[in-house]
Design a protein around this motif. Structure first.
Motif, PDB file in Angstrom:
ATOM      1  N   SER A 417       0.847  -1.188   0.000  1.00 54.83           N
ATOM      2  CA  SER A 417       0.000   0.000   0.000  1.00 54.83           C
ATOM      3  C   SER A 417       0.883   1.240   0.000  1.00 54.83           C
ATOM      4  O   SER A 417       1.992   1.224   0.552  1.00 54.83           O
ATOM      5  N   THR A 418       0.393   2.318  -0.621  1.00 53.63           N
ATOM      6  CA  THR A 418       1.095   3.612  -0.602  1.00 53.63           C
ATOM      7  C   THR A 418       0.238   4.675   0.079  1.00 53.63           C
ATOM      8  O   THR A 418       0.507   5.871  -0.063  1.00 53.63           O
ATOM      9  N   GLU A 419      -0.758   4.258   0.802  1.00 54.28           N
ATOM     10  CA  GLU A 419      -1.609   5.204   1.519  1.00 54.28           C
ATOM     11  C   GLU A 419      -0.767   6.034   2.485  1.00 54.28           C
ATOM     12  O   GLU A 419       0.063   5.508   3.214  1.00 54.28           O
ATOM     13  N   GLY A 420      -0.975   7.341   2.507  1.00 56.11           N
ATOM     14  CA  GLY A 420      -0.198   8.219   3.382  1.00 56.11           C
ATOM     15  C   GLY A 420       1.133   8.628   2.806  1.00 56.11           C
ATOM     16  O   GLY A 420       1.955   9.221   3.514  1.00 56.11           O
ATOM     17  N   GLY A 421       1.390   8.312   1.517  1.00 57.87           N
ATOM     18  CA  GLY A 421       2.615   8.775   0.870  1.00 57.87           C
ATOM     19  C   GLY A 421       3.841   7.941   1.140  1.00 57.87           C
ATOM     20  O   GLY A 421       4.931   8.299   0.693  1.00 57.87           O
ATOM     21  N   VAL A 422       3.705   6.826   1.860  1.00 55.65           N
ATOM     22  CA  VAL A 422       4.849   5.961   2.170  1.00 55.65           C
ATOM     23  C   VAL A 422       4.457   4.513   1.878  1.00 55.65           C
ATOM     24  O   VAL A 422       3.406   4.045   2.336  1.00 55.65           O
ATOM     25  N   THR A 423       5.276   3.824   1.109  1.00 56.43           N
ATOM     26  CA  THR A 423       5.017   2.409   0.835  1.00 56.43           C
ATOM     27  C   THR A 423       5.120   1.606   2.124  1.00 56.43           C
ATOM     28  O   THR A 423       6.069   1.759   2.893  1.00 56.43           O
ATOM     29  N   HIS A 424       4.138   0.728   2.371  1.00 59.17           N
ATOM     30  CA  HIS A 424       4.134  -0.095   3.572  1.00 59.17           C
ATOM     31  C   HIS A 424       3.348  -1.363   3.300  1.00 59.17           C
ATOM     32  O   HIS A 424       2.851  -1.580   2.191  1.00 59.17           O
ATOM     33  N   LEU A 425       3.224  -2.195   4.313  1.00 55.70           N
ATOM     34  CA  LEU A 425       2.550  -3.471   4.168  1.00 55.70           C
ATOM     35  C   LEU A 425       1.135  -3.399   4.737  1.00 55.70           C
ATOM     36  O   LEU A 425       0.931  -2.929   5.858  1.00 55.70           O
ATOM     37  N   LYS A 426       0.170  -3.868   3.964  1.00 56.16           N
ATOM     38  CA  LYS A 426      -1.223  -3.923   4.387  1.00 56.16           C
ATOM     39  C   LYS A 426      -1.598  -5.389   4.619  1.00 56.16           C
ATOM     40  O   LYS A 426      -1.282  -6.255   3.795  1.00 56.16           O
TER      41      LYS A 426
END
Length: 722
Positions: A417-426
């Motif tokens: 996910s890139t929600e919030g402007g930072v790639t992370h794990l959903k």
């Protein structure tokens, strides 16, 4: 040959060896290698300087007694003298067993830089055999020892008899050595042409911030007949060592990890602290000493690895057998600026047998024990920033450079996910990530060299739990041992989790009660990114959980277990970012840096069309620009998705000292544009002066915490710039 004694840099014989088959010959240098000088600039202060931002060094120091020999029962005897390959293979086995990346050897034979008779074999010395056994990826530097004839003529030490090559000290690293510096240390003027002058050798390694160094000092008795005078001269020699190392720091030889045979006057009782050995005080004043403290409580005698605990602290490392009875002493040390997380004197590998005429050769080849230690460092890190694919990389490189390489795989409902402007794990509650060996039958077992729950550790992560989410683990490591059903673990060595009822929890297994854990909990806020740090202090018997940098809860835990399979996000419904593991307890300052925005790593001066030469961020010279009002730009990123982050800029006149700085870091008017999560933060500079050299740098800020300051960039405004 004129040699500057004391502790200046000298042109000693330095040999370089690269671990490549067929290319193991040493190269002798006439001058000491030095990094290229940095351009003049205002020094950039280090805002935290904490060790957890540097790579972890797993080092061994060992006087291998490589050249000494003679018959059993005579003075100077060392076993295995004419078996260099067997000696090298035992060292190689220990390197792999302990997953070492730095090896500091004393009394080792290495190749002649310039063989002349053409008859010497390709592999006739300890170092050549060792590099051949280790294979690609290792490199080495050596420094030749020096002695004097009875007429005061200096000569380089060579290996005698069946052994070929020079005799001295060596540094081996799992990496590429890019430069080295060596120097000769203090000896009393009255002994300047009578005793061997000790050396110190340091190397820089490509991509490392740490500097491995090795030395071998004179004995107290060698420096003076009377013990009191000898101790005073030994302290002078130690001080010259510290002064030399300090003098090299501006050239990039800092974050020192130092090992060697220091030869202090200490018997088999009493502490190694400078109150007992004042001659070693200068080293204790500057560095942490590996074996001075314990890292695990008690001493376990289990013979099954990996459950055997590390040995107690302050162990002897040398076992003299030259005068009949065995006389133990503490002679070998490891020091480091970063401090240590583990240390062990492997006394079982030292020859402790009485040196009797006609006795069989001992199993051990040296009367010194190897000393191994791990420094505080980056540990393991998963940024979780790939954005595509089914694997995620371990960022420190340990996953691939370890002797037990492993991979981390996404499974089922784990997506990017890139929600919030930072790639992370959903995660949707059904997915997870697991660490596995890259190959091998025992694919699920992560060895203790990767994540060791027997000793102190900290696990940190950014986590956001969804509203109404059930219980699920953020990070956990299953226990390895008898607490299993049908081969499946029913307890966790540790588990950082959401408990399903509004709380974060940190649990550690109690192996004495089936499926039992010691647990601490802290309130959780759904839908909000939260920084969690779970720590275990093995010596204190305490476990704690910190939330957003503040310790929320603490509890007792004294039962240690060994972990195996590591899982992230197992059953967790929410999002994760920035998973970190450290083999020690992080302090409050270190935890704060984990929550801080990332260091800006991409720097630019724009518009690029104004450049006439050089890179956009020139760190080794000056690039020319044709505008007097450039924009400075830095890529910034917060580990917390959705956070507002920007850069503050500093710029100074490098041509004329004392001129007002166009931009002052952290001051009004120095802050660039704000971005959400990650992006380029820019600022327009005040009008600059033509025909002038400038330096500039940036620092990341999220409104609360500052990140690290970047490297310096340099530009020159052309005479015709407008």
């Amino acid at each position: 040959m004129e040699i500057r004694r004391r502790f200046g840099v000298v042109a000693v014989a330095v040999a370089a060896t690269v671990a490549m088959v067929g290319a193991a010959a040493a190269v002798r240098l006439s001058t000491t290698e030095r990094p290229a000088p940095l351009p003049a600039a205002v020094a950039a202060p280090d805002p935290d300087g904490v060790a957890h931002r540097t790579e972890q060094i797993r080092a061994m120091s060992w006087n291998i007694c490589g050249e000494a020999g003679g018959l059993r029962g005579y003075g100077g005897y060392c076993a295995w003298r004419n078996r260099p390959q067997a000696r090298a293979l035992q060292i190689e086995s220990l390197i792999r067993q302990r997953d070492l990346n730095v090896v500091l050897l004393q009394e080792v034979c290495f190749p002649h830089p310039n063989p002349t008779d053409g008859t010497r074999g390709a592999y006739t010395t300890h170092l050549q055999y060792l590099l051949e056994a280790l294979g690609p990826g290792w490199s080495a530097k050596t420094v030749v020892g020096r002695g004097f004839t009875d007429k005061g003529v200096e000569y380089e030490l060579t290996c005698r008899g069946d052994l070929d090559g020079y005799l001295g000290d060596a540094i081996l690293v799992r990496g590429e050595i890019t430069s080295s510096v060596a120097g000769e240390l203090y000896v009393p003027a009255t002994l300047a042409t009578k005793v061997a002058t000790p050396n110190v050798l340091c190397v820089r390694v490509n991509g490392w911030q740490s500097t491995p160094c090795v030395t071998h000092l004179n004995t107290v008795a060698t420096l003076a007949t009377a013990t009191t005078a000898g101790l005073a001269e030994h302290r002078n020699q130690v001080q010259s060592l510290v002064d030399f190392l300090t003098a090299q720091e501006p050239a990039g030889y800092d974050n020192v990890v130092l090992g060697g045979d220091f030869n202090p006057d200490r018997g088999n009782s009493g502490p190694t602290h400078p109150t007992a050995i004042p001659s070693m005080a200068p080293l204790y004043d500057k560095y942490a000493e590996c074996d001075y403290q314990q890292y695990l409580p008690g001493f376990e005698t289990s013979t099954t690895e990996p459950r055997t605990a590390l040995d107690p602290s302050n162990e002897d490392t040398h076992f003299s057998t030259q005068s009949g009875a065995v006389k133990p002493a503490k002679r070998d040390y490891l020091f480091a600026e970063a401090g240590f997380t583990r240390c062990d004197s492997l006394t079982e590998l030292a020859d402790q047998t009485e040196n009797l005429w006609g006795a069989a050769d001992p199993a051990a080849f040296s009367d010194h024990a190897p000393l191994v230690g791990s420094t505080r460092g980056t540990g393991l890190a998963w940024p979780l920033d790939e954005g595509t694919g089914t694997t995620t990389a371990e960022a420190t490189g340990y996953a691939t450079t370890s002797e037990v390489p492993f991979v981390t795989r996404l499974n089922r409902g784990a997506t990017w996910s890139t929600e919030g402007g930072v790639t992370h794990l959903k995660l949707d509650g059904t997915g997870y990530l697991n660490l596995r060996k890259a190959s091998g039958i025992d694919a699920h077992v992560v060895p203790t060299s990767v994540m060791d729950t027997r000793g102190s550790f900290t696990v940190s992560v950014w986590a956001k739990v969804d509203a109404g989410a059930p219980a699920g683990t953020v990070v956990r490591q299953e226990s390895l041992g008898p607490d299993t059903t049908n081969g499946i673990a029913v307890s966790n060595a540790f588990a950082l989790a959401y408990n399903g009822s509004g709380g974060w929890s940190f649990a550690m297994a109690n192996p004495e009660v089936r499926a039992s854990h010691d647990t601490v909990t802290a309130p959780a806020q759904a839908g909000t990114w939260t920084h969690l740090a779970a720590s275990y202090d093995a010596m204190a018997g305490k476990m704690s959980l910190s939330v957003n940098g503040a310790k929320a809860v603490e509890g007792a835990h004294t039962k240690r277990v060994v972990g195996a399979l590591v899982l992230m996000g197992d059953g967790f419904k929410g999002a994760l970012n920035e998973v970190r593991y450290f083999p020690y307890v992080l302090n409050g300052t270190e935890q704060a840096t984990l929550r801080a925005p990332r260091m800006a790593t991409r720097l630019d001066t724009i518009p690029r069309s104004d450049y006439t030469g050089g890179p956009y961020c020139n760190t080794g010279g000056y690039s020319t620009i044709t505008t007097l009002t450039p924009q400075l730009s830095a890529f910034v990123e917060s580990p917390q998705p959705g956070a507002q982050v920007r850069a503050t800029f500093g710029m100074w006149n490098n041509s004329v000292a004392g001129q007002p700085a166009p931009l002052v870091l952290r001051s009004a008017g120095s802050f660039g544009s704000t971005v959400t999560g990650s992006g380029m933060s820019t600022i327009q500079t005040p009008k600059l002066t033509p025909d002038t050299k400038y330096g500039w740098r940036a620092q990341v800020f999220d409104g609360t915490l500052y990140g690290l300051i970047t490297k310096n960039c340099y530009v020159y405004t052309a005479k015709t710039a407008q």
